[in-house]
Every structure is written in structure tokens, then in C-alpha cells.
Design a protein around this motif. Sequence first.
Motif, PDB file in Angstrom:
ATOM      1  N   LEU A 155       0.928  -1.281   0.123  1.00 44.41           N
ATOM      2  CA  LEU A 155       0.157   0.019   0.217  1.00 44.41           C
ATOM      3  C   LEU A 155       1.029   1.172   0.135  1.00 44.41           C
ATOM      4  CD1 LEU A 155      -3.009  -0.883   2.334  1.00 44.41           C
ATOM      5  CD2 LEU A 155      -3.145  -0.917   0.075  1.00 44.41           C
ATOM      6  N   VAL A 156       1.998   1.024   0.501  1.00 42.94           N
ATOM      7  CA  VAL A 156       2.895   2.460   0.313  1.00 42.94           C
ATOM      8  C   VAL A 156       3.153   2.646  -0.953  1.00 42.94           C
ATOM      9  CG1 VAL A 156       5.188   3.313   1.092  1.00 42.94           C
ATOM     10  CG2 VAL A 156       3.886   1.920   2.836  1.00 42.94           C
ATOM     11  N   GLN A 157       3.339   1.798  -1.882  1.00 42.63           N
ATOM     12  CA  GLN A 157       3.529   2.267  -3.106  1.00 42.63           C
ATOM     13  C   GLN A 157       2.234   2.724  -4.144  1.00 42.63           C
ATOM     14  OE1 GLN A 157       5.424  -1.366  -2.554  1.00 42.63           O
ATOM     15  NE2 GLN A 157       7.286  -0.878  -4.012  1.00 42.63           N
ATOM     16  N   VAL A 158       1.132   1.898  -3.799  1.00 41.22           N
ATOM     17  CA  VAL A 158       0.053   2.162  -4.738  1.00 41.22           C
ATOM     18  C   VAL A 158      -0.965   3.295  -3.998  1.00 41.22           C
ATOM     19  CG1 VAL A 158       0.042  -0.068  -5.850  1.00 41.22           C
ATOM     20  CG2 VAL A 158      -1.241   0.262  -3.818  1.00 41.22           C
ATOM     21  N   ARG A 159      -0.885   3.469  -2.776  1.00 45.76           N
ATOM     22  CA  ARG A 159      -1.609   4.624  -1.970  1.00 45.76           C
ATOM     23  C   ARG A 159      -3.005   4.263  -1.805  1.00 45.76           C
ATOM     24  NH1 ARG A 159       1.988   6.190   1.071  1.00 45.76           N
ATOM     25  NH2 ARG A 159       0.455   7.999   1.651  1.00 45.76           N
ATOM     26  N   ARG A 160      -3.127   2.798  -1.852  1.00 47.76           N
ATOM     27  CA  ARG A 160      -4.710   2.690  -1.409  1.00 47.76           C
ATOM     28  C   ARG A 160      -4.753   2.200   0.193  1.00 47.76           C
ATOM     29  NH1 ARG A 160      -4.558   4.186  -6.032  1.00 47.76           N
ATOM     30  NH2 ARG A 160      -5.081   2.930  -7.936  1.00 47.76           N
ATOM     31  N   ASN A 161      -6.201   2.190   0.704  1.00 49.51           N
ATOM     32  CA  ASN A 161      -6.342   2.351   2.000  1.00 49.51           C
ATOM     33  C   ASN A 161      -6.419   0.900   2.576  1.00 49.51           C
ATOM     34  OD1 ASN A 161      -8.470   4.580   1.331  1.00 49.51           O
ATOM     35  ND2 ASN A 161      -6.849   5.047   2.817  1.00 49.51           N
ATOM     36  N   ILE A 162      -6.950  -0.070   1.557  1.00 49.48           N
ATOM     37  CA  ILE A 162      -7.062  -1.576   2.048  1.00 49.48           C
ATOM     38  C   ILE A 162      -6.543  -2.526   0.998  1.00 49.48           C
ATOM     39  CG2 ILE A 162      -8.805  -3.230   2.966  1.00 49.48           C
ATOM     40  CD1 ILE A 162     -10.750  -0.918   3.451  1.00 49.48           C
ATOM     41  N   LEU A 163      -5.775  -3.267   1.529  1.00 46.49           N
ATOM     42  CA  LEU A 163      -5.055  -4.585   0.755  1.00 46.49           C
ATOM     43  C   LEU A 163      -5.562  -5.543   1.059  1.00 46.49           C
ATOM     44  CD1 LEU A 163      -3.229  -5.288  -1.464  1.00 46.49           C
ATOM     45  CD2 LEU A 163      -1.388  -5.462   0.013  1.00 46.49           C
ATOM     46  N   THR A 164      -6.425  -6.506   0.121  1.00 43.36           N
ATOM     47  CA  THR A 164      -7.181  -7.691   0.392  1.00 43.36           C
ATOM     48  C   THR A 164      -6.421  -8.825  -0.120  1.00 43.36           C
ATOM     49  OG1 THR A 164      -8.716  -7.398  -1.497  1.00 43.36           O
ATOM     50  CG2 THR A 164      -9.283  -6.614   0.631  1.00 43.36           C
ATOM     51  N   ALA A 165      -6.729 -10.146   0.348  1.00 39.30           N
ATOM     52  CA  ALA A 165      -6.476 -11.437  -0.422  1.00 39.30           C
ATOM     53  C   ALA A 165      -7.539 -12.048  -0.559  1.00 39.30           C
ATOM     54  CB  ALA A 165      -5.137 -11.931   0.297  1.00 39.30           C
ATOM     55  N   GLY A 166      -7.641 -12.771  -1.478  1.00 39.27           N
ATOM     56  CA  GLY A 166      -8.748 -13.618  -1.644  1.00 39.27           C
ATOM     57  C   GLY A 166     -10.051 -12.924  -2.159  1.00 39.27           C
ATOM     58  N   LEU A 167     -10.061 -11.857  -2.655  1.00 36.03           N
ATOM     59  CA  LEU A 167     -11.476 -10.892  -2.745  1.00 36.03           C
ATOM     60  C   LEU A 167     -11.319 -10.217  -4.125  1.00 36.03           C
ATOM     61  CD1 LEU A 167     -14.265 -10.207  -1.798  1.00 36.03           C
ATOM     62  CD2 LEU A 167     -12.834  -8.373  -0.399  1.00 36.03           C
ATOM     63  N   SER A 168     -11.783 -10.648  -5.088  1.00 37.95           N
ATOM     64  CA  SER A 168     -11.520  -9.844  -6.593  1.00 37.95           C
ATOM     65  C   SER A 168     -12.358  -8.340  -6.409  1.00 37.95           C
ATOM     66  CB  SER A 168     -12.014 -10.543  -7.495  1.00 37.95           C
ATOM     67  OG  SER A 168     -11.864 -10.032  -8.860  1.00 37.95           O
ATOM     68  N   VAL A 169     -11.954  -7.513  -5.899  1.00 32.41           N
ATOM     69  CA  VAL A 169     -12.565  -6.159  -5.796  1.00 32.41           C
ATOM     70  C   VAL A 169     -12.872  -5.324  -6.993  1.00 32.41           C
ATOM     71  CG1 VAL A 169     -11.520  -5.912  -3.530  1.00 32.41           C
ATOM     72  CG2 VAL A 169     -10.470  -4.886  -5.258  1.00 32.41           C
ATOM     73  N   ASP A 170     -12.065  -5.602  -8.149  1.00 31.17           N
ATOM     74  CA  ASP A 170     -12.138  -5.136  -9.445  1.00 31.17           C
ATOM     75  C   ASP A 170     -13.481  -5.317  -9.993  1.00 31.17           C
ATOM     76  OD1 ASP A 170      -9.642  -3.304  -9.459  1.00 31.17           O
ATOM     77  OD2 ASP A 170      -8.674  -5.320  -9.444  1.00 31.17           O
TER      78      ASP A 170
END
Length: 162
Positions: free
Chosen positions: A73-88
Motif C-alpha cells: 500500500l505504501v507504493q499504490v496509496r490505497r487504504n485496504i489491501l485484501t487477499a482472496g477478494l476480487s474487488v475490481d
Amino acid sequence: MPEIVQLLASPVHRLAGRPADGPAPAPPDELVGEIQLRAGLGVVGDRYFAKPAHRNASVTIIARESLPPGVDLVQVRRNILTAGLSVDDLIGAVLTLDSGDGPVRLRVNRPANPCAWMDVTIGPGAFRALRRRGGVRCTPLDDGVLRLGPVRATVDREAVGA
């Protein structure tokens, strides 16, 4: 079960100006173990909290599966990083996340399109590679807390007017 891998609440804009000038330094405490969300306002302590221009985009979520290994997240500047969840794939839905402190509903409004800064913070070609995989911009519909670790996630595609 899906998981929240990282959380970011940063009071500063690191990616301002021209990418060729490089990002501003990251505050040491922007990666956190939990975030507080306020309905309609965003992540408490974040640079976009309660900003009128960002009300429909005050919380950003990206899937770890969309990122190259070692990128966070430090590089992409998003708030929440998930695994196993296709948010797009969730544009237009209401995503409910519960990491143990009760459910928090997030209206998934639009893609969080990458910018040219990704070629600087991640590496050449990242801007193109993250197209259609840069995460989503959301509005919190509830006050609540999200923490690192396993998360119960439900998607309501019918709740557009919620």
C-alpha cells in the motif's frame, strides 16, 4: 476466507507534482493494524477524510493478487489491501466487510485507476499493468473498524440505493 493484508491511513499526499520529481517521504506510521471508518466521510486520519471532492472515493481497496510480488500500500496509496477478494469486479455493488468488530458496508462506486506515478513507485510498466486492476473507490455507509487478518466479506449487487 478472504483476508485484510494491509491497512493505510496517511495524513499526507506523497504523490503530488510531477512523477519525475519523485514521491515525498512516507510517514513512518501510515501502515496501521486497524482503521476507523465514518459513514460518508472515509478513513479517520487519512488525507481524504471528510473532503467534499472525495466523498464518493474516500476509501480505496485493492487486491493483493493485482500487484507484483513485494508491492504494498505504501507504493499504490490505497487504504485496504485484501487477499482472496476480487474487488475490481464489484463496481456498483455494496461490499460488507467484518473483521471481528461488526460489519462495515462500502458502496463500490468506481475503479481506482492507476496513474503515471505507478511507474515511479513500483517500476516501469506498472501504470499499464494495473489498468483495470488498480482497485476500487468506495464510500463507507457505516461507522466501524476494520483490522488486519481474516475478514468476512459479502457482496450485495442489489443494494445500489442503500
